[in-house]
Scaffold this active site. Sequence first.
Site, PDB file in Angstrom:
ATOM      1  N   HIS A  56       6.598  -7.277 -11.277  1.00 57.30           N
ATOM      2  CA  HIS A  56       7.194  -5.941 -11.213  1.00 57.30           C
ATOM      3  C   HIS A  56       7.009  -5.390  -9.798  1.00 57.30           C
ATOM      4  O   HIS A  56       5.900  -5.454  -9.252  1.00 57.30           O
ATOM      5  CB  HIS A  56       6.471  -4.976 -12.166  1.00 57.30           C
ATOM      6  CG  HIS A  56       6.514  -5.362 -13.609  1.00 57.30           C
ATOM      7  ND1 HIS A  56       7.290  -4.698 -14.538  1.00 57.30           N
ATOM      8  CD2 HIS A  56       5.861  -6.334 -14.304  1.00 57.30           C
ATOM      9  CE1 HIS A  56       7.101  -5.233 -15.737  1.00 57.30           C
ATOM     10  NE2 HIS A  56       6.236  -6.227 -15.618  1.00 57.30           N
TER      11      HIS A  56
ATOM     12  N   HIS B 242       7.241 -13.017 -14.367  1.00 56.25           N
ATOM     13  CA  HIS B 242       7.917 -11.971 -13.589  1.00 56.25           C
ATOM     14  C   HIS B 242       6.904 -11.105 -12.874  1.00 56.25           C
ATOM     15  O   HIS B 242       5.802 -10.866 -13.376  1.00 56.25           O
ATOM     16  CB  HIS B 242       8.817 -11.104 -14.471  1.00 56.25           C
ATOM     17  CG  HIS B 242       8.143 -10.528 -15.678  1.00 56.25           C
ATOM     18  ND1 HIS B 242       7.874 -11.263 -16.810  1.00 56.25           N
ATOM     19  CD2 HIS B 242       7.653  -9.287 -15.918  1.00 56.25           C
ATOM     20  CE1 HIS B 242       7.272 -10.504 -17.698  1.00 56.25           C
ATOM     21  NE2 HIS B 242       7.115  -9.288 -17.186  1.00 56.25           N
TER      22      HIS B 242
END
Length: 133
Positions: A101, A99
């Site tokens: 951010h 992921h």
Amino acid sequence: MKDCIFCKIGSGEIPCLKVFEDEMTLAFMDIAKDVDGHILVIPKAHYKNILDCEPDALSAVAATVKKVSLHLTENCGYEGVNLLNASEECAGQSVPHFHIHIIPRKSKDGIDGWPHFDGAKEDIRTVFEKVRM
Ligand code: AMP
Ligand code: ZN
């Protein structure tokens, strides 16, 4: 991947606040409540982090990061973004599904969006000889 929270979010099994979705990626609100507008972008397929992420999935994530970042700056009143990623536990990764951010930024927003490093311990040329490709 079984028992992966972000796989479950990606497949819709666990709900999220969905910001954007396409065939390969999903952008959704981070639940940390640590900074306004904190968004995560994930591939729907499971990769632990950038080290094992396949090029196609990585490109798709990058395209979604750009799309969301442009939306934030063109339509939502933000002026810039910080992009953050931790790959592997030693780097601070807590959820083992790749992921990125996105932290939306404005001038004088008071957000501390960049790590404060302690200062290099090794000579820059020594490290350069180790890392050059
Ligand atoms: P990292 O430490 O880089 O692996 O970041 C993991 C992030 O996932 C943290 O910022 C958490 O707040 C966020 N997170 C964990 N579970 C969820 C969830 N169910 N929905 C949204 N964000 C989550
Ligand atoms: Zn996963």
